[in-house]
Design an enzyme around this catalytic site. Structure first.
Site, PDB file in Angstrom:
ATOM      1  N   LYS A 142       0.870  -1.186   0.000  1.00 22.65           N
ATOM      2  CA  LYS A 142       0.000   0.000   0.000  1.00 22.65           C
ATOM      3  C   LYS A 142       0.900   1.227   0.000  1.00 22.65           C
ATOM      4  CE  LYS A 142      -4.414   1.039   0.233  1.00 22.65           C
ATOM      5  NZ  LYS A 142      -5.568   0.245  -0.227  1.00 22.65           N
ATOM      6  N   ASP A 182      -6.981   4.459  -4.410  1.00 22.75           N
ATOM      7  CA  ASP A 182      -7.619   4.343  -3.088  1.00 22.75           C
ATOM      8  C   ASP A 182      -8.204   5.731  -2.842  1.00 22.75           C
ATOM      9  OD1 ASP A 182      -7.697   2.322  -0.626  1.00 22.75           O
ATOM     10  OD2 ASP A 182      -7.334   4.287   0.238  1.00 22.75           O
TER      11      ASP A 182
HETATM   12  P1  NDP Z   1     -12.798   8.061  -2.692  1.00 21.67           P
HETATM   13  O1  NDP Z   1     -11.712   9.044  -2.527  1.00 21.67           O
HETATM   14  O2  NDP Z   1     -13.381   7.827  -4.044  1.00 21.67           O
HETATM   15  O3  NDP Z   1     -14.004   8.394  -1.701  1.00 21.67           O
HETATM   16  C1  NDP Z   1     -13.807   8.473  -0.342  1.00 21.67           C
HETATM   17  C2  NDP Z   1     -15.132   8.834   0.315  1.00 21.67           C
HETATM   18  O4  NDP Z   1     -14.988   8.681   1.730  1.00 21.67           O
HETATM   19  C3  NDP Z   1     -15.551  10.269   0.081  1.00 21.67           C
HETATM   20  O5  NDP Z   1     -16.941  10.367   0.085  1.00 21.67           O
HETATM   21  C4  NDP Z   1     -14.937  10.972   1.282  1.00 21.67           C
HETATM   22  O6  NDP Z   1     -15.563  12.190   1.635  1.00 21.67           O
HETATM   23  C5  NDP Z   1     -15.142   9.951   2.363  1.00 21.67           C
HETATM   24  N1  NDP Z   1     -14.105  10.126   3.385  1.00 21.67           N
HETATM   25  C6  NDP Z   1     -12.767  10.000   3.211  1.00 21.67           C
HETATM   26  N2  NDP Z   1     -12.113  10.270   4.339  1.00 21.67           N
HETATM   27  C7  NDP Z   1     -13.069  10.570   5.238  1.00 21.67           C
HETATM   28  C8  NDP Z   1     -13.032  10.932   6.598  1.00 21.67           C
HETATM   29  N3  NDP Z   1     -11.864  11.050   7.248  1.00 21.67           N
HETATM   30  N4  NDP Z   1     -14.214  11.143   7.226  1.00 21.67           N
HETATM   31  C9  NDP Z   1     -15.392  11.017   6.557  1.00 21.67           C
HETATM   32  N5  NDP Z   1     -15.485  10.691   5.268  1.00 21.67           N
HETATM   33  C10 NDP Z   1     -14.348  10.464   4.623  1.00 21.67           C
HETATM   34  O7  NDP Z   1     -12.214   6.688  -2.087  1.00 21.67           O
HETATM   35  P2  NDP Z   1     -12.720   5.197  -2.328  1.00 21.67           P
HETATM   36  O8  NDP Z   1     -14.187   5.162  -2.503  1.00 21.67           O
HETATM   37  O9  NDP Z   1     -11.846   4.581  -3.353  1.00 21.67           O
HETATM   38  O10 NDP Z   1     -12.315   4.515  -0.931  1.00 21.67           O
HETATM   39  C11 NDP Z   1     -13.213   4.433   0.171  1.00 21.67           C
HETATM   40  C12 NDP Z   1     -12.775   3.332   1.111  1.00 21.67           C
HETATM   41  O11 NDP Z   1     -12.754   2.073   0.411  1.00 21.67           O
HETATM   42  C13 NDP Z   1     -11.364   3.475   1.699  1.00 21.67           C
HETATM   43  O12 NDP Z   1     -11.361   2.921   2.994  1.00 21.67           O
HETATM   44  C14 NDP Z   1     -10.518   2.609   0.784  1.00 21.67           C
HETATM   45  O13 NDP Z   1      -9.333   2.166   1.429  1.00 21.67           O
HETATM   46  C15 NDP Z   1     -11.479   1.458   0.543  1.00 21.67           C
HETATM   47  N6  NDP Z   1     -11.244   0.636  -0.648  1.00 21.67           N
HETATM   48  C16 NDP Z   1     -11.155   1.190  -1.890  1.00 21.67           C
HETATM   49  C17 NDP Z   1     -10.982   0.375  -2.990  1.00 21.67           C
HETATM   50  C18 NDP Z   1     -10.957   0.913  -4.366  1.00 21.67           C
HETATM   51  O14 NDP Z   1     -10.874   0.108  -5.303  1.00 21.67           O
HETATM   52  N7  NDP Z   1     -11.044   2.220  -4.579  1.00 21.67           N
HETATM   53  C19 NDP Z   1     -10.826  -1.083  -2.849  1.00 21.67           C
HETATM   54  C20 NDP Z   1     -11.020  -1.566  -1.501  1.00 21.67           C
HETATM   55  C21 NDP Z   1     -11.206  -0.721  -0.456  1.00 21.67           C
HETATM   56  P3  NDP Z   1     -14.834  13.597   1.330  1.00 21.67           P
HETATM   57  O15 NDP Z   1     -14.926  13.763  -0.148  1.00 21.67           O
HETATM   58  O16 NDP Z   1     -15.599  14.592   2.112  1.00 21.67           O
HETATM   59  O17 NDP Z   1     -13.402  13.442   1.802  1.00 21.67           O
HETATM   60  O1  2IT Z   2      -7.869  -1.414  -0.620  1.00 18.91           O
HETATM   61  C1  2IT Z   2      -7.832  -1.913  -1.760  1.00 18.91           C
HETATM   62  O2  2IT Z   2      -7.998  -3.124  -1.956  1.00 18.91           O
HETATM   63  C2  2IT Z   2      -7.624  -1.005  -2.901  1.00 18.91           C
HETATM   64  N1  2IT Z   2      -7.528   0.198  -2.710  1.00 18.91           N
HETATM   65  C3  2IT Z   2      -7.501  -1.556  -4.294  1.00 18.91           C
HETATM   66  C4  2IT Z   2      -6.134  -2.116  -4.538  1.00 18.91           C
HETATM   67  C5  2IT Z   2      -5.830  -2.532  -5.955  1.00 18.91           C
HETATM   68  O3  2IT Z   2      -4.647  -2.819  -6.182  1.00 18.91           O
HETATM   69  O4  2IT Z   2      -6.714  -2.587  -6.797  1.00 18.91           O
END
Ligand code: NDP
Ligand code: 2IT
Length: 462
Positions: A142, A182
């Protein structure tokens, strides 16, 4: 492999706990001071490994758990960049290459002001087991930076990504380390990062990053995969209980990549998503979230959920400053960030009759909240199982890149569905096999751990 059952097994497991796990956790605390999220992630895994360590003493002799708690390599670097006014900023970049037992390091990059070494290590540690669960050949890693992309122009984002990759490129490669997105890193950022990697290395190495655009090596359904996969996993948990998502009320937190596509799949399966959020607060829309409008605001305008309430008119209200967990729902999908759902939130959800909770985000549920759900008999899916669809589809992207092929959306989504069903079933049967039926936390941790531990044993002391 056979596992003894009954009281002898639990006595062995508690011996393993006091002999191996407790001193090991104390050592993790001592060597990684102040890294609270990393401690939390390690603790959650260690707490569940007693039975497997009792059954497999060779894992203890080879010090597999100690080795897994220490990343193979940790990189920290300076990222200087200039903004549109010519002012210079300095951020800190990270890449923690945790485990390459099953394949090249694989895991996302997070750009958020809260990023620090402890957060990157918690995410990298979780990623080892998550990636193992997918059954795909990917190790765990990561990275990210304490850079705040909010309010920055495209040109500023590009300069930051170029500076970040100028340092990181030397550590990457399709057989070495393969980042993706992420929080704060989506298609735009992956584009700038890929362009800079290509320029510096003079190689069109498609498989070095995943989450690429569809016209230049990206995979169909990667954008949707994490959110879709999380809902598919939820659907499997409900199926085991003789229930389904149809007609259910759902709360989703966040409104980013994972949240938006969790909403989309939940709606496709006949559920009504009544709330979603961002760091400013949550919206409640009793008619169900209008996904077209949400995508326009979030994906096109990079706006806020408060704008959604304004533009949606009558049916939606915006509640500033708090998460969506007091809204009565059948299913909760935390899809924003770590520790966003605490014990009090869990009690409110249970009081309102929640039946299933699946973590779209990484570690969004605090340990106390997980206990509340488990004690109340709520089906609870940990992130390393429920959100593994994203990284699994990244591995499918790597597979297509390696064969210079590209698959249809329908084919890729079908593969994703198959993988999520496989993850669900292996968590479910492993939990049963180790005496904790229905406990997906135990199932995910042990099933992932066994795969990594076997590979480490086979590969010798490295
Ligand atoms: P994005 O940046 O697309 O979206 C993040 C969302 O979470 C936004 O709505 C943001 O709001 C909110 N957020 C972030 N930080 C905070 C905080 N401190 N308090 C409240 N709200 C918060 O990210 P993703 O959707 O890609 O990721 C979301 C989660 O999913 C993370 O935990 C990530 O590690 C996990 N994840 C992502 C994957 C992926 O493929 N993208 C795969 C597996 C897990 P705001 O805009 O106001 O900051
Ligand atoms: O938390 C996760 O699994 C991710 N942000 C996606 C990682 C990836 O390599 O697609």
């Amino acid at each position: 492999m056979s596992v003894s059952t009954g009281s002898a097994a639990s006595a062995n497991a508690s011996t393993a706990e006091s002999r191996v796990i407790e001193p090991l956790y104390a050592e993790v605390l001592r060597r990684n001071q102040g890294e609270t999220e990393f401690h939390q992630a390690v603790r959650e895994v260690l707490e569940t490994l007693g039975p497997v360590l009792a059954a497999r003493p060779e894992f203890v002799d080879a010090r597999i758990v100690e080795r897994l708690c220490e990343p193979e390599r940790q990189l920290i670097f300076r990222v200087p960049w200039s903004d549109d006014n010519g002012d210079i900023h300095v951020n800190r970049g990270f890449r923690v290459e945790f485990s390459s037992s099953l394949g090249p390091y694989k895991g996302g990059l997070r750009f958020h002001p809260s990023v620090n070494l402890g957060i990157v290590k918690f995410l990298g540690f979780e990623q080892i087991f998550k990636n193992a669960l997918t059954g795909m050949p990917i190790g765990g890693g990561k990275g990210g930076a304490d850079f705040d992309p909010k309010g920055r122009s495209d040109a500023e984002i590009m300069r930051f990504c170029q500076s970040f990759m100028t340092e990181l490129h030397r550590h990457l490669g399709e057989y070495t380390d393969v980042p993706a997105g992420d929080i704060g890193v989506g298609g735009r950022e992956i584009g700038y990062l890929f362009g800079q990697y290509k320029r510096i290395t003079n190689r069109y190495e498609s498989g070095v990053l995943t989450g690429k655009g569809l016209g230049w090596g990206g995979a169909q359904a990667r954008t949707e995969a994490t959110g879709y996969g999380c809902v598919m996993f939820t659907s499997e948990m409900l199926r085991v209980r003789g229930e389904s998502l149809e007609g259910r009320r759902i709360a989703v937190s966040g409104s980013g990549n994972v949240a938006v596509y969790a909403i989309e799949k939940a709606q496709q399966l006949g559920a009504t998503v009544v709330t979603c959020s961002d760091s400013g607060g949550h919206v409640v829309d009793e008619k169900g979230i209008d996904l077209g409008l949400l995508k326009e605001i979030k994906e096109r305008d990079r706006g806020r959920v408060s704008d959604y309430a304004e533009r949606r008119g009558g049916s939606a209200t915006f509640v500033p400053g708090k998460g969506p967990w007091t809204v009565p729902v059948d299913v909760a999908l935390p899809c924003a960030t770590q520790n966003e759902l605490d014990e009090e939130d869990a009690l409110a959800l249970v009081r309102n009759g929640v039946k299933a909770v699946a973590e779209g985000a990484n570690m969004p549920t605090s340990p106390g909240a997980v206990r509340v759900f488990q004690e109340a008999g709520v089906a609870f899916a940990p992130g390393k199982a429920a959100n593994a669809g994203g990284v699994a589809t990244s591995a499918l992207e790597m597979q297509q890149n390696a064969s210079r092929d590209s698959w249809s959306f329908a084919h890729t989504e079908a593969r994703l569905e198959e993988i999520m069903r496989h993850i669900h079933d292996s968590c479910h049967t492993t939990a049963e096999r180790y005496g904790s039926p229905g406990n997906y936390v135990v199932g995910a941790n042990i099933a992932g751990f066994e795969l990594v531990a076997e590979a480490m044993l086979a590969q010798g002391l490295i």
